[in-house]
Structure formats: structure tokens, C-alpha cells
Design an enzyme around this catalytic site. Structure first.
Site, PDB file in Angstrom:
ATOM      1  N   LYS A 178       0.839  -1.209   0.000  1.00  0.00           N
ATOM      2  CA  LYS A 178       0.000   0.000   0.000  1.00  0.00           C
ATOM      3  C   LYS A 178       0.874   1.259   0.000  1.00  0.00           C
ATOM      4  O   LYS A 178       0.561   2.256  -0.661  1.00  0.00           O
ATOM      5  CB  LYS A 178      -0.925  -0.017   1.219  1.00  0.00           C
ATOM      6  N   LYS A 246       0.199  11.614   5.670  1.00  0.00           N
ATOM      7  CA  LYS A 246       0.517  10.498   6.586  1.00  0.00           C
ATOM      8  C   LYS A 246       1.136   9.331   5.803  1.00  0.00           C
ATOM      9  O   LYS A 246       2.140   8.764   6.219  1.00  0.00           O
ATOM     10  CB  LYS A 246      -0.793  10.076   7.281  1.00  0.00           C
TER      11      LYS A 246
HETATM   12  P1  NAD Z   1     -12.213   9.136   7.457  1.00  0.00           P
HETATM   13  O1  NAD Z   1     -11.532  10.125   8.325  1.00  0.00           O
HETATM   14  O2  NAD Z   1     -13.288   9.583   6.524  1.00  0.00           O
HETATM   15  O3  NAD Z   1     -12.833   7.939   8.342  1.00  0.00           O
HETATM   16  C1  NAD Z   1     -12.277   7.475   9.546  1.00  0.00           C
HETATM   17  C2  NAD Z   1     -13.418   7.254  10.520  1.00  0.00           C
HETATM   18  O4  NAD Z   1     -12.887   6.709  11.727  1.00  0.00           O
HETATM   19  C3  NAD Z   1     -14.155   8.547  10.896  1.00  0.00           C
HETATM   20  O5  NAD Z   1     -15.545   8.367  10.670  1.00  0.00           O
HETATM   21  C4  NAD Z   1     -13.833   8.748  12.376  1.00  0.00           C
HETATM   22  O6  NAD Z   1     -14.902   9.315  13.104  1.00  0.00           O
HETATM   23  C5  NAD Z   1     -13.588   7.311  12.817  1.00  0.00           C
HETATM   24  N1  NAD Z   1     -12.738   7.221  14.006  1.00  0.00           N
HETATM   25  C6  NAD Z   1     -11.572   7.851  14.257  1.00  0.00           C
HETATM   26  N2  NAD Z   1     -11.070   7.470  15.444  1.00  0.00           N
HETATM   27  C7  NAD Z   1     -11.966   6.586  15.962  1.00  0.00           C
HETATM   28  C8  NAD Z   1     -12.008   5.837  17.156  1.00  0.00           C
HETATM   29  N3  NAD Z   1     -11.040   5.953  18.081  1.00  0.00           N
HETATM   30  N4  NAD Z   1     -13.066   5.022  17.365  1.00  0.00           N
HETATM   31  C9  NAD Z   1     -14.052   4.911  16.449  1.00  0.00           C
HETATM   32  N5  NAD Z   1     -14.054   5.599  15.269  1.00  0.00           N
HETATM   33  C10 NAD Z   1     -13.024   6.421  15.045  1.00  0.00           C
HETATM   34  O7  NAD Z   1     -11.039   8.397   6.640  1.00  0.00           O
HETATM   35  P2  NAD Z   1     -11.182   7.528   5.308  1.00  0.00           P
HETATM   36  O8  NAD Z   1     -10.945   8.398   4.138  1.00  0.00           O
HETATM   37  O9  NAD Z   1     -12.384   6.661   5.393  1.00  0.00           O
HETATM   38  O10 NAD Z   1      -9.857   6.626   5.457  1.00  0.00           O
HETATM   39  C11 NAD Z   1      -9.777   5.526   6.375  1.00  0.00           C
HETATM   40  C12 NAD Z   1      -8.475   4.784   6.110  1.00  0.00           C
HETATM   41  O11 NAD Z   1      -8.471   4.290   4.772  1.00  0.00           O
HETATM   42  C13 NAD Z   1      -7.223   5.668   6.247  1.00  0.00           C
HETATM   43  O12 NAD Z   1      -6.182   4.923   6.812  1.00  0.00           O
HETATM   44  C14 NAD Z   1      -6.925   6.060   4.824  1.00  0.00           C
HETATM   45  O13 NAD Z   1      -5.551   6.357   4.644  1.00  0.00           O
HETATM   46  C15 NAD Z   1      -7.348   4.798   4.064  1.00  0.00           C
HETATM   47  N6  NAD Z   1      -7.783   4.988   2.677  1.00  0.00           N
HETATM   48  C16 NAD Z   1      -8.583   6.032   2.314  1.00  0.00           C
HETATM   49  C17 NAD Z   1      -8.961   6.174   0.976  1.00  0.00           C
HETATM   50  C18 NAD Z   1      -9.826   7.324   0.505  1.00  0.00           C
HETATM   51  O14 NAD Z   1      -9.912   7.556  -0.710  1.00  0.00           O
HETATM   52  N7  NAD Z   1     -10.490   8.068   1.380  1.00  0.00           N
HETATM   53  C19 NAD Z   1      -8.551   5.242   0.026  1.00  0.00           C
HETATM   54  C20 NAD Z   1      -7.774   4.169   0.437  1.00  0.00           C
HETATM   55  C21 NAD Z   1      -7.387   4.040   1.760  1.00  0.00           C
END
Ligand code: NAD
Length: 301
Positions: A178, A246
Site C-alpha cells: 500500500k 501520513k
Molecule cells: P475518514 O476520516 O473519513 O474515516 C475514519 C473514521 O474513523 C471517521 O468516521 C472517524 O470518526 C472514525 N474514528 C476515528 N477514530 C476513531 C475511534 N477511536 N473510534 C471509532 N471511530 C473512530 O477516513 P477515510 O478516508 O475513510 O480513510 C480511512 C483509512 O483508509 C485511512 O487509513 C486512509 O488512509 C485509508 N484509505 C482512504 C482512501 C480514501 O480515498 N479516502 C482510500 C484508500 C485508503
């Protein structure tokens, strides 16, 4: 996880954000009983509307689960939710399969696997690529690290979320792959952003130029998915610059440990950091364009 019974495994899903929300909904659609937990309640309510169940805490979500999926922002949140007091390992039953689908550093992935082993919880790192659209459409690419038998057990769950599902090696290998993905995507977006500013300064017909670039060797998924953001200067995430910053931290740290020299990746890491420093951390990573514009001065034509 007991796969001998006929009912599909019950799934706890922690982290229902841009990616986790639609992924959990797709698991409901595929017939799984999904119990979701998120730090903010609105995301849990959306899962309940989609047919899932809501939990007030990590402990409540995972207590009866066969599979626990985490989809959280970064290493700190994953570590807290999995290893912390009131976390997954403190409350999941032995035999549970924990799949961390967040993007974190390979050392975090191996630490989770080690801690899981001590509690009888099997662990996979299974980060994804494909963005919000890939999550919504269940066409993610999933790169999994861990034991082959655990990967086989998780395969039906992965198939409800993505179309390219590959076991890439032992614990941590999914996160290493990744990181490479994030390096390639960031450099691609930066190159596209530079091409956009270059073409605009030249007074070119930008939509026509991007159409033809998209069909030749310069074409890419990045160009297809991000060109409209750039044409319209519409930078609602999507994938936030904060998260890509990050990820390039993971890339540069890992590369330094490995002795891999990544000059272009290091430069793009700096350019992402610059966007963040200029207040663009909450925008989609296609807003790297705004950084190139800051360097190039006002648009002409
Ligand atoms: P996001 O910030 O939209 O979602 C994360 C969620 O986790 C939020 O709803 C937040 O409220 C929740 N959260 C945070 N801390 C918490 C806790 N202690 N307990 C419970 N819930 C908690 O982020 P995202 O874009 O969905 O990304 C999530 C992961 O996937 C990241 O690691 C990101 O790098 C990866 N990712 C994102 C994408 C993208 O296009 N957005 C694509 C591939 C991978």
C-alpha cells in the site's frame, strides 16, 4: 472464526468514514450481519439505515463478532482501538479474525499481529486502493498480509468489497505494498497538476488536452478519476491531503529503513506537506494543483 456453520460470519466494523461507511453497507448488502461503531454517531446511524446494527463502543461491537474490520485514519487510532483499554483485543473472543483495512505503517501491522497472537486473535493487514468511488462500487483493490489460511477465511468478505484481492505476503506486507501504491498515486497526481498548470499557462484547450492525454501513454486511473476535480477546481474529499501526507511519511520512513532512495517520492512528500501548511489538509489530494498554482503564480488566459 468458525467457518463450519452455515450462517455467514457476523462482522464488527469500526470506523465508518468516507471509506468504512460504504464498505460496511456493502457487507450488509452481501448478506452479512454487520455491527458498526464510529467515534461520531451520525455515521453509525447511516449504517443502521442501510440495514446494519449500531454499537455504542468498540467492546459492544466486537463481543459477538466472528470478524472485526477496522477502517480508521492512522496508526494512533488503530493502535488505540485495537490494543487500548476497551479495545478489540480486550473484548473479542479467541478465534476472532481481525482485519485492519486502514493504511498504517508496516511496524504497526506486525505489532497488531503479535498482540493478536497472544490473545488467540488472528490478524490480517488488508489496506485498500480505489478511493471513495471504489468503496461505494465495491471494486476496491485489496492487498493482504498475514497467514495464507487466514487470508482464505477472509476471502468471501474481501470479495464483497473489492474485485482485485491479492495475498501479498506475511504480516505487514499488505502495508508495504500500500505504501508503494501511495507513492505512485502521489507522484501521478503531482505530474497531472503540473501538466494542468503548464497547459493553462500555454493557453491550451484544457478539456481537449486532457481527453487526448487520457488515451495515450500519459493516460492513468489518476487522470480519469481526478481530471474533473482539476478542471472544476472542486476539491471536496475523496482522499484528504492530511491522509496522503501520513502515507508519504510511511513511505519515507520505510524507505530510509530499507536504504531505498526515492528522490521523486521525497519531493512530492514535501509538496503534500506544503499544501497542508497552506491550510489545504482537509481537501482532496487533487488539490496538489493548488500547490503548483501557488508556485507558478496567477493563471494567464
Ligand atoms: P475518514 O476520516 O473519513 O474515516 C475514519 C473514521 O474513523 C471517521 O468516521 C472517524 O470518526 C472514525 N474514528 C476515528 N477514530 C476513531 C475511534 N477511536 N473510534 C471509532 N471511530 C473512530 O477516513 P477515510 O478516508 O475513510 O480513510 C480511512 C483509512 O483508509 C485511512 O487509513 C486512509 O488512509 C485509508 N484509505 C482512504 C482512501 C480514501 O480515498 N479516502 C482510500 C484508500 C485508503
Amino acid at each position: 472464526m468458525d467457518t463450519s456453520h452455515a450462517a455467514p460470519p457476523s462482522i464488527a466494523f469500526i470506523g465508518l468514514g468516507i471509506m468504512g461507511g460504504p464498505m460496511a453497507a456493502n457487507l450488509v448488502r452481501a448478506g452479512y450481519q454487520v455491527t458498526g461503531h464510529n467515534r461520531s454517531r451520525a455515521a453509525v446511524d447511516r449504517l443502521v439505515s442501510a440495514g446494519g446494527r449500531g454499537a455504542q463502543s468498540v467492546a459492544e461491537a466486537v463481543a459477538d463478532a466472528d470478524v472485526v474490520i477496522t477502517m480508521l485514519p492512522a496508526d494512533a487510532e488503530v493502535t488505540e482501538v485495537v490494543l487500548g483499554e476497551g479495545g478489540v483485543l480486550a473484548h473479542a473472543r479467541p478465534g476472532t479474525l481481525l482485519i485492519d483495512m486502514s493504511t498504517v505503517g508496516p511496524p504497526t501491522a506486525t505489532a497488531l499481529a503479535e498482540a493478536g497472537r497472544e490473545r488467540g486473535v488472528r490478524v490480517l493487514d488488508a489496506p485498500v486502493s480505489g478511493g471513495e468511488a471504489g468503496a461505494v462500487e465495491a471494486v476496491l483493490s485489496i492487498m493482504a498480509g498475514g497467514d495464507a489460511t487466514d487470508f482464505e477465511a477472509a476471502a468471501p468478505v474481501f470479495r464483497a468489497l473489492g474485485t482485485t484481492v491479492v495475498h501479498v505476503g506475511p504480516h505487514g506486507a499488505g502495508q508495504t505494498v500500500k505504501a508503494a501504491n501511495q507513492l505512485v498515486v502521489a507522484v501521478n497526481i503531482q505530474a497531472l497538476a503540473e501538466a494542468v498548470v503548464f497547459l493553462e499557462k500555454a493557453g491550451a484547450d484544457l478539456p481537449a488536452a486532457l481527453e487526448v492525454l487520457g488515451k495515450g501513454l500519459a493516460g492513468s486511473t489518476v487522470l480519469n478519476r481526478k481530471k474533473d476535480n482539476m478542471l472544476e477546481r472542486s476539491f471536496a474529499p475523496g482522499f484528504r491531503i492530511d491522509l496522503h501526507h501520513k502515507d508519504l511519511g510511511i513511505v519515507t520512513d520505510t524507505a530510509r529503513d530499507l536504504g531505498a532512495i526515492l528522490p521523486t517520492g521525497s519531493l512530492v512528500a514535501q509538496l503534500l506537506a506544503s499544501c497542508r501548511a497552506n491550510g489545504d489538509g482537509g481537501l482532496d489530494h487533487s488539490a496538489l494543483l493548488r500547490g503548483v498554482e501557488r508556485l507558478s503564480g496567477p493563471r494567464t488566459g
